[in-house]
Design an enzyme around this catalytic site. Structure first.
Site, PDB file in Angstrom:
ATOM      1  CB  VAL A   8      -0.953   0.029   1.219  1.00  0.00           C
ATOM      2  CG1 VAL A   8      -2.019  -1.052   1.094  1.00  0.00           C
ATOM      3  CG2 VAL A   8      -0.193  -0.124   2.530  1.00  0.00           C
ATOM      4  CB  SER A   9       0.593   4.469  -1.659  1.00  0.00           C
ATOM      5  OG  SER A   9       0.462   3.826  -2.913  1.00  0.00           O
TER       6      SER A   9
END
Length: 202
Positions: A8-9
């Site tokens: 995930v970022s």
């Protein structure tokens, strides 16, 4: 062993959707980092590569190809590395393996190339639309960004760059923390100075 790689970022993003089948795997690697950072430079991806080099991994699962990265060039480089190591990659949202009978699957590479290019183009278009929106808002006088001459507080800086703060506290170098946090070296140096100052006042 069969493993899964999740990315995930940001720290705030939930990995639940990617972890729905996590019990099926011997090991899970979770990176919270921008997809623009090359695969081999991410903390958990490094652990995955180390396990591959140790001969522990036979199959890797991803929820979607963009979890590997946002650059089509980097995606294809990693895919080639997996092929060389005889690692079968399975991308869940397209339901395909990278290898069939221990040989590279040409259909897989073609589809991944198309998806990778589309993802890269979407990201560039999003950034361009964002830039145009800011310019339009400035012309209309409705831009809500930080006004010229105003300052962001030190606590706001630390809150904004949580991943950089975390990596610095772990003892990572300035350059490494900047890469992981997706910010400039100058910003990371400023964060380090704030943390040092706070430690002095404790």
């Amino acid at each position: 062993m069969q493993v899964k790689y999740i990315r995930v970022s940001t720290e705030e993003q939930n990995t639940g959707r990617q972890e729905v089948n996590s019990k099926s795997f011997s090991k899970i690697y979770i990176d919270r980092i921008s997809g623009s950072i090359p695969f081999a430079e991410r903390k958990e991806a490094k652990r995955l590569i180390a396990d591959i080099e140790a001969g522990l991994v036979t199959e890797i699962h991803l929820s979607s190809i963009d979890r590997m990265g946002r650059s089509i060039l980097n995606i294809l480089e990693v895919l080639e590395y997996f092929n060389q190591k005889n690692i079968n990659l399975f991308v869940e949202n397209i339901g395909m393996f990278s290898m069939i009978d221990n040989k590279p699957n040409p259909s897989f590479k073609m589809i991944v190339s198309v998806l990778g290019n589309v993802g890269e183009m979407e990201r560039l278009n999003m950034l361009e639309r964002q830039r145009q929106g800011i310019e339009l808002a400035k012309l209309k006088g409705t831009y809500k960004g930080r006004l010229f001459g105003t300052k962001i507080t030190e606590d706001e800086i630390l809150a904004k760059y949580k991943s950089v703060v975390r990596e610095l506290k772990r003892g990572e170098s300035l350059r490494r923390a900047a890469k992981i946090g997706g910010c400039s070296l100058g910003t990371t140096q400023k964060i380090k100075a704030i943390l040092d100052k706070k430690n002095e006042t404790v």
